[in-house]
Write an enzyme that holds these catalytic residues in place. Structure first.
Site, PDB file in Angstrom:
ATOM      1  CD  GLU A  47      10.663   0.695   6.487  1.00 41.97           C
ATOM      2  OE1 GLU A  47       9.859   1.162   5.645  1.00 41.97           O
ATOM      3  OE2 GLU A  47      10.739  -0.519   6.735  1.00 41.97           O
ATOM      4  CG  ASN A 107      13.928  -1.900   8.390  1.00 44.15           C
ATOM      5  OD1 ASN A 107      14.113  -0.809   8.917  1.00 44.15           O
ATOM      6  ND2 ASN A 107      13.087  -2.080   7.397  1.00 44.15           N
ATOM      7  CE  LYS A 124       9.316  -3.707   8.352  1.00 43.78           C
ATOM      8  NZ  LYS A 124       9.494  -2.984   7.063  1.00 43.78           N
ATOM      9  CD  GLU A 143      11.193  -4.356   4.494  1.00 43.87           C
ATOM     10  OE1 GLU A 143      11.514  -4.370   5.689  1.00 43.87           O
ATOM     11  OE2 GLU A 143      10.176  -3.763   4.073  1.00 43.87           O
ATOM     12  CB  CYS A 173       7.288  -0.005   7.549  1.00 41.69           C
ATOM     13  SG  CYS A 173       6.362   0.124   6.000  1.00 41.69           S
ATOM     14  CG  ASN A 198      10.568   3.694   2.880  1.00 42.94           C
ATOM     15  OD1 ASN A 198      11.040   4.432   2.036  1.00 42.94           O
ATOM     16  ND2 ASN A 198      11.041   3.635   4.118  1.00 42.94           N
TER      17      ASN A 198
HETATM   18  N1  CDT Z   1       8.541  -1.114   4.236  1.00 45.01           N
HETATM   19  C1  CDT Z   1       7.449  -1.857   4.415  1.00 45.01           C
HETATM   20  O1  CDT Z   1       7.350  -2.601   5.373  1.00 45.01           O
HETATM   21  N2  CDT Z   1       6.485  -1.740   3.490  1.00 45.01           N
HETATM   22  C2  CDT Z   1       5.322  -2.568   3.482  1.00 45.01           C
HETATM   23  C3  CDT Z   1       4.894  -2.765   2.079  1.00 45.01           C
HETATM   24  C4  CDT Z   1       4.607  -4.148   1.888  1.00 45.01           C
HETATM   25  S1  CDT Z   1       4.510  -4.574   0.202  1.00 45.01           S
HETATM   26  C5  CDT Z   1       5.490  -5.993   0.132  1.00 45.01           C
HETATM   27  C6  CDT Z   1       4.154  -2.013   4.269  1.00 45.01           C
HETATM   28  O2  CDT Z   1       3.540  -2.793   5.010  1.00 45.01           O
HETATM   29  O3  CDT Z   1       3.796  -0.860   4.140  1.00 45.01           O
END
Ligand code: CDT
Length: 327
Positions: A47, A107, A124, A143, A173, A198
């Site tokens: 991502e 995204n 996303k 985000e 993600c 990420n």
């Molecule tokens: N990038 C992303 O979606 N990361 C989320 C972390 C969430 S913490 C607010 C994940 O679900 O891995």
């Protein structure tokens, strides 16, 4: 005859805020060359693969974040990826921040054929985090400030991936944690899901403790369950390591339709993992335990699309006979 696709997951180590796209793209091209040498036919990058994970940095004015967004693919900075794909005969998946000509921000992930044509685009849907600066958090996750909810649904397309025709779907993600997303792909007979992430090593929400070792467990649990319950392969690919003091876990994996991990990254750096995926393995689950047409009961799943939040159940009281209680 087996339908074997040799698939590479190209985990990226950290990209610092100051690292220019060109440098990140150079690292990615080197991973593509390694993938080619190892016999891979398609490469999956994480991502937001071209930049640091910028949603951790608050901007009062959203347009100040525009430097992290792509307005065209390829662009002068990303052209080397497209050139490498063509030269090596390699398809690639690229997560990136997309700004559309009419100024909308998403995204986004694309799967690109070696010819340079975009085969599939996904934006996303499950955006985690928050839209306003959150003083309770030790690190922001903005985000919801920088991106709109994706407007393309969860598309699946049958297309050439390497030497195989594959039913391809994409998630990004946080989507991997939502069974609804996987099932919508499963209902389109997806065979291969490419997804990048990420994910911070620590829960930065500031509202409770989450044991550190469970972060990776939950990520793998979600992907392995998604693959098993929808009879598909997945490449789940991390951006890993410490970006400007903020740690992201790695543990990228390739998973088969039995939910087994076929390959796993062990570093928190640029790392390639490769697996031979026989797409015909998807048939067993799809024709037996998860033969949706025979076994699903959508007439009982109304709540899934009718409501977002959960509702408290009715409270049982002694002596009260309920219609649904056992006789
Ligand atoms: N990038 C992303 O979606 N990361 C989320 C972390 C969430 S913490 C607010 C994940 O679900 O891995």
């Amino acid at each position: 005859m087996a339908r074997v696709l040799t698939l590479a997951a190209a985990q990226l180590g950290p990209i610092q805020k100051a690292e220019p796209r060109e440098e990140a793209v150079g690292r990615m091209v080197r991973l593509m060359e390694r993938a080619h040498r190892r016999g891979a036919e398609a490469v999956v990058f994480p991502e937001l693969a071209l930049t640091t994970f910028f949603p951790r940095w608050y901007e009062e004015d959203v347009t100040a974040a525009d430097r992290w967004f792509e307005t065209a693919l390829p662009s002068p900075a990303t052209a080397p990826l497209f050139e490498a794909a063509k030269r090596l005969g390699l398809g690639f998946h690229l997560g990136h921040a997309e700004k559309t000509p009419d100024g909308r921000r998403f995204n986004t992930a694309v799967y690109v054929h070696p010819s340079g044509e975009v085969v599939l685009k996904y934006r996303k849907v499950h955006l985690p985090g928050h839209a306003e600066y959150d003083p309770l958090r030790t690190v922001q996750h903005l985000e919801k400030r920088f991106f709109e909810v994706g407007d393309l649904g969860f598309p699946v397309v049958r297309a050439p991936v390497g030497g195989q025709q594959a039913n391809l779907g994409l998630l990004i993600c946080n989507d991997r944690r939502w069974p609804e997303a996987w099932r919508v792909l499963g209902l389109q007979q997806v065979e291969l899901v490419m997804l990048g992430y990420n994910t911070p090593s620590l829960n930065m929400d500031g509202r409770g403790f989450e044991a550190h070792h469970l972060r990776v467990f939950h990520s793998h649990l979600s992907v392995q369950a998604g693959c098993y319950q929808n009879a598909c392969f997945a490449a789940s690919v991390a951006k890993a390591g410490t970006e400007d003091g903020h740690e992201l876990f790695g543990h990228s994996i390739i998973v088969n339709p039995q939910g087994e991990i076929m390959a796993q990254a062990t570093s928190w750096d640029d790392e390639l993992i490769v697996a031979d995926c026989d797409l015909d393995m998807c048939r067993l689950g799809r024709e037996t335990i998860f033969d949706f047409a025979r076994h699903r009961r959508p007439e009982h799943y109304g709540r899934i699309t009718a409501q977002a939040g959960s509702e408290a159940p009715p409270v049982w009281a002694p002596g009260e006979r309920r219609r649904d209680a056992a006789e």
